[in-house]
Design an enzyme around this catalytic site. Structure first.
Site, PDB file in Angstrom:
ATOM      1  N   GLU A 151      66.016  57.776  32.802  1.00  0.00           N
ATOM      2  CA  GLU A 151      64.657  57.292  33.105  1.00  0.00           C
ATOM      3  C   GLU A 151      63.656  58.210  32.408  1.00  0.00           C
ATOM      4  O   GLU A 151      63.614  59.405  32.711  1.00  0.00           O
ATOM      5  CB  GLU A 151      64.435  57.335  34.625  1.00  0.00           C
ATOM      6  N   ASN A 172      53.523  59.126  42.377  1.00  0.00           N
ATOM      7  CA  ASN A 172      52.920  58.235  41.377  1.00  0.00           C
ATOM      8  C   ASN A 172      52.059  57.100  41.946  1.00  0.00           C
ATOM      9  O   ASN A 172      51.124  56.649  41.285  1.00  0.00           O
ATOM     10  CB  ASN A 172      53.981  57.710  40.399  1.00  0.00           C
ATOM     11  N   CYS A 222      57.984  53.447  38.260  1.00  0.00           N
ATOM     12  CA  CYS A 222      59.435  53.274  38.320  1.00  0.00           C
ATOM     13  C   CYS A 222      59.915  52.062  37.534  1.00  0.00           C
ATOM     14  O   CYS A 222      61.037  52.047  37.047  1.00  0.00           O
ATOM     15  CB  CYS A 222      59.887  53.179  39.770  1.00  0.00           C
ATOM     16  N   GLY A 226      61.524  57.942  45.359  1.00  0.00           N
ATOM     17  CA  GLY A 226      61.486  59.109  44.486  1.00  0.00           C
ATOM     18  C   GLY A 226      62.613  59.068  43.481  1.00  0.00           C
ATOM     19  O   GLY A 226      63.124  57.997  43.135  1.00  0.00           O
ATOM     20  N   SER A 227      63.013  60.241  43.041  1.00  0.00           N
ATOM     21  CA  SER A 227      63.954  60.331  41.922  1.00  0.00           C
ATOM     22  C   SER A 227      65.411  60.174  42.380  1.00  0.00           C
ATOM     23  O   SER A 227      65.735  60.402  43.553  1.00  0.00           O
ATOM     24  CB  SER A 227      63.784  61.678  41.227  1.00  0.00           C
ATOM     25  N   GLU A 271      64.356  53.981  47.281  1.00  0.00           N
ATOM     26  CA  GLU A 271      63.695  53.297  46.158  1.00  0.00           C
ATOM     27  C   GLU A 271      63.634  54.306  45.027  1.00  0.00           C
ATOM     28  O   GLU A 271      62.829  55.235  45.054  1.00  0.00           O
ATOM     29  CB  GLU A 271      62.271  52.870  46.564  1.00  0.00           C
ATOM     30  N   LEU A 272      64.513  54.150  44.022  1.00  0.00           N
ATOM     31  CA  LEU A 272      64.674  55.192  43.006  1.00  0.00           C
ATOM     32  C   LEU A 272      64.188  54.720  41.635  1.00  0.00           C
ATOM     33  O   LEU A 272      63.400  53.796  41.537  1.00  0.00           O
ATOM     34  CB  LEU A 272      66.144  55.639  42.985  1.00  0.00           C
TER      35      LEU A 272
HETATM   36  P1  NAD Z   1      60.796  63.356  43.619  1.00  0.00           P
HETATM   37  O1  NAD Z   1      62.151  62.812  43.920  1.00  0.00           O
HETATM   38  O2  NAD Z   1      60.690  64.626  42.884  1.00  0.00           O
HETATM   39  O3  NAD Z   1      59.973  63.558  44.979  1.00  0.00           O
HETATM   40  C1  NAD Z   1      59.767  62.504  45.893  1.00  0.00           C
HETATM   41  C2  NAD Z   1      59.565  63.070  47.285  1.00  0.00           C
HETATM   42  O4  NAD Z   1      60.776  63.677  47.718  1.00  0.00           O
HETATM   43  C3  NAD Z   1      58.491  64.156  47.374  1.00  0.00           C
HETATM   44  O5  NAD Z   1      57.768  63.977  48.563  1.00  0.00           O
HETATM   45  C4  NAD Z   1      59.316  65.427  47.424  1.00  0.00           C
HETATM   46  O6  NAD Z   1      58.658  66.490  48.070  1.00  0.00           O
HETATM   47  C5  NAD Z   1      60.508  64.970  48.237  1.00  0.00           C
HETATM   48  N1  NAD Z   1      61.719  65.785  48.082  1.00  0.00           N
HETATM   49  C6  NAD Z   1      62.082  66.573  47.039  1.00  0.00           C
HETATM   50  N2  NAD Z   1      63.275  67.158  47.282  1.00  0.00           N
HETATM   51  C7  NAD Z   1      63.677  66.727  48.500  1.00  0.00           C
HETATM   52  C8  NAD Z   1      64.829  66.962  49.305  1.00  0.00           C
HETATM   53  N3  NAD Z   1      65.797  67.772  48.891  1.00  0.00           N
HETATM   54  N4  NAD Z   1      64.926  66.341  50.505  1.00  0.00           N
HETATM   55  C9  NAD Z   1      63.961  65.508  50.920  1.00  0.00           C
HETATM   56  N5  NAD Z   1      62.833  65.252  50.223  1.00  0.00           N
HETATM   57  C10 NAD Z   1      62.700  65.847  49.017  1.00  0.00           C
HETATM   58  O7  NAD Z   1      60.020  62.175  42.862  1.00  0.00           O
HETATM   59  P2  NAD Z   1      58.562  62.173  42.195  1.00  0.00           P
HETATM   60  O8  NAD Z   1      58.580  62.997  40.965  1.00  0.00           O
HETATM   61  O9  NAD Z   1      57.506  62.414  43.217  1.00  0.00           O
HETATM   62  O10 NAD Z   1      58.461  60.619  41.820  1.00  0.00           O
HETATM   63  C11 NAD Z   1      59.021  60.100  40.668  1.00  0.00           C
HETATM   64  C12 NAD Z   1      60.306  59.342  40.919  1.00  0.00           C
HETATM   65  O11 NAD Z   1      60.092  58.336  41.904  1.00  0.00           O
HETATM   66  C13 NAD Z   1      60.780  58.600  39.677  1.00  0.00           C
HETATM   67  O12 NAD Z   1      62.170  58.758  39.547  1.00  0.00           O
HETATM   68  C14 NAD Z   1      60.440  57.153  39.990  1.00  0.00           C
HETATM   69  O13 NAD Z   1      61.208  56.195  39.329  1.00  0.00           O
HETATM   70  C15 NAD Z   1      60.637  57.091  41.462  1.00  0.00           C
HETATM   71  N6  NAD Z   1      59.901  55.970  42.042  1.00  0.00           N
HETATM   72  C16 NAD Z   1      60.590  54.869  42.481  1.00  0.00           C
HETATM   73  C17 NAD Z   1      59.896  53.777  42.995  1.00  0.00           C
HETATM   74  C18 NAD Z   1      60.599  52.573  43.526  1.00  0.00           C
HETATM   75  O14 NAD Z   1      59.978  51.834  44.286  1.00  0.00           O
HETATM   76  N7  NAD Z   1      61.844  52.322  43.186  1.00  0.00           N
HETATM   77  C19 NAD Z   1      58.511  53.811  43.042  1.00  0.00           C
HETATM   78  C20 NAD Z   1      57.845  54.943  42.573  1.00  0.00           C
HETATM   79  C21 NAD Z   1      58.548  56.018  42.079  1.00  0.00           C
END
Ligand code: NAD
Length: 477
Positions: free
Chosen positions: A378, A154, A284, A230-231, A250-251
């Site tokens: 979320e 994002n 997020c 990420g998530s 950072e979730l």
């Molecule tokens: P995602 O968790 O699907 O993917 C994030 C990253 O993790 C990608 O690079 C993906 O390839 C990698 N990944 C996936 N499975 C993995 C595994 N098993 N092991 C290691 N890496 C793996 O998230 P997304 O859809 O790209 O982003 C959206 C999420 O990110 C939302 O939940 C959002 O709230 C969160 N987010 C948090 C912040 C923050 O600063 N707190 C900022 C931005 C986004």
């Protein structure tokens, strides 16, 4: 255009590799083809980062690290439009918002450049302990070694820089795995660092999926820290498999914004339209729950719905567009199902709720409760709920009734109330008279509860990417 991993300065882009396409979420045009990394590339990348840490980065002076970061910022400033257009295409982020992201990224690099020269230690009063006379104690901050950075789609440039820039400032090497949905801006960033003079091997890039590349990066024993954005499900998995490594997570969140009766309603409504719908809510700290004190509820809702209806939905390339697509059709469909689920349970759609391919119209819901996914989980979509409340105690309870706790917004002119509420909210950060969605790149940022572990914000990320080393000296007399 075809992009491969970059290891020790060289791209791995051979034709025999498996590939993955990156397509525009708006019109499905092909943006790029990725030449995917294999397990052996991951091994090479980590080993090379490990060796480069010992041969180069461990001894690189602070002024040189600062120079490289500053030069990268200057180069990025010259290429704002290139980078903004790339993010617009790969993520479908409206162009004005894409430019904002680049401008923030430049600041992140500048903060990191300045802080690289200010990683301070301590001299301890050793004689505070009995027997400590004639001893000197020093505390130094040392880099960790190899940092594994895994980033989401994002904010593909700025969130990558929130990991890469502090890691370099602190003297680490990095293996970066960007989101496979939006990897082109990360590739361009690595090239920019090369141009700015970053030695080969300090920043290695791996193109691939979470399962293929992310997982083995997390478990690799030569990686000293994993920094992940990420998530929640992926964050949980990483936490479980990272072993002894340091981990920053950072979730997500379902950020509350609270509007008390004495707030400036018009201003709150205007900024919350942005806070709820910027980048189709795929932020997020997007405003997901808006709590409004009962006696101003109708007035606020009317104003908020009116302004939301004025948002321009369309092509992210257009300067006029406020709302573009979501990242893919599956996500738009998932969000639409959550709206339907809430409606079945009694919620009302005040505006929006229409899904067309990847585009979901900005949606305001009322009559919602905690049993609905749009409140409890979320949403990460352009969906926001407006909920009435009676008292301060009640709204604090509502806001804290969540597994998440990232950022919140509180709108009131009463400073005593603002401080009371800010103190009681279970959040990593609280803004007063500002939306939960506002973030600067120099304050501590990160969640409590299941929103995460550790903090970003350049200074705080540097702290997490260094460790303390104590050196004690026994003096002769
Ligand atoms: P995602 O968790 O699907 O993917 C994030 C990253 O993790 C990608 O690079 C993906 O390839 C990698 N990944 C996936 N499975 C993995 C595994 N098993 N092991 C290691 N890496 C793996 O998230 P997304 O859809 O790209 O982003 C959206 C999420 O990110 C939302 O939940 C959002 O709230 C969160 N987010 C948090 C912040 C923050 O600063 N707190 C900022 C931005 C986004």
């Amino acid at each position: 255009m075809r992009y491969g991993s970059i290891i020790n300065g060289r791209e791995r882009n051979e034709t025999h590799r498996d590939t993955l396409e990156v397509r525009s979420p708006y019109n499905q045009e092909k943006v790029a083809e990725l030449a995917l990394a294999k397990r052996s590339d991951l091994e090479d990348a980590v080993n090379n980062s490990f060796d480069t840490f010992h041969s180069t980065m461990k001894t690189m002076s602070a002024h040189r690290r600062a120079d490289i970061l500053r030069k990268t910022a200057d180069l990025l400033e010259e290429r704002v439009e290139d980078f903004a257009r790339t993010i617009m295409k790969e993520a479908g982020k409206p162009i004005r918002f894409s430019r904002d992201e680049i401008n923030r990224s430049i600041q992140v690099l500048r903060f990191a450049s300045e802080l690289a020269k200010n990683i301070l230690g301590e001299v301890l009063p050793m004689d505070a302990a009995i027997g400590g006379e004639n001893r000197m104690g020093l505390v130094k901050r040392k880099p960790l070694g190899v940092v594994g950075a895994i980033t989401p789609f994002n904010f593909p440039l700025n969130l990558t820089l929130h990991k890469v820039a502090p890691a370099i400032a602190a003297g680490n090497t990095i293996v970066l795995k960007p989101a496979e949905k939006t990897p082109v801006s990360a590739y361009m960033l690595v090239k920019l660092f090369q141009e700015a003079g970053l030695p080969d091997g300090v920043l290695n890039l791996l193109m691939g999926t979470g399962e293929e590349v992310g997982e083995p990066l997390v478990t690799h024993e030569k990686v000293h820290k994993i920094t992940f954005t990420g998530s929640l499900p992926v964050g949980r998995k990483i936490r479980e498999s990272a072993g002894f490594k340091k981990v920053t997570l950072e979730l997500g969140s379902n950020s509350p914004n609270i509007i008390f009766e004495d707030a400036n309603i018009e201003n709150a409504a205007t900024s919350l339209v942005k806070g709820a719908f910027a980048f189709s809510g795929q932020v997020c700290i997007s405003a997901q729950r808006i709590y409004v004190q009962k006696n101003i509820y109708d007035q606020f809702l009317e104003n908020f719905v009116k302004q939301t209806k004025e948002l321009k939905i369309g092509d992210p390339e257009s300067e006029e567009t406020d709302i573009g697509p979501m990242i893919n059709e599956d996500e738009a469909r998932r969000a639409k199902l959550w709206i339907d689920d809430a409606v079945e349970k009694g919620a009302k759609i005040e505006t929006g709720g229409e899904q067309n391919g990847t585009v979901l119209s900005p949606t305001i819901m009322t009559n919602v409760d905690q049993n609905m996914k749009i409140i409890a989980e979320e949403v990460f979509a352009p969906i926001v709920s407006v909920i009435p409340f009676d008292s301060e105690e009640e709204v604090i309870k509502f806001s804290n009734d969540s597994i998440y706790g990232l950022q919140a917004g509180v709108f009131t002119k009463d400073i005593d109330r603002a401080m009371r509420v800010a103190d009681q909210l279970e959040m990593g950060g609280v803004w007063v008279n500002e939306i939960s969605t506002y973030r600067q790149d120099n304050h501590p940022y990160g969640g409590v509860k299941q929103s995460g572990i550790g903090k970003e914000g350049v200074k705080y990320a540097i702290e997490d990417m260094t460790e303390m080393k104590f050196i004690g000296i026994k003096l002769d007399s």
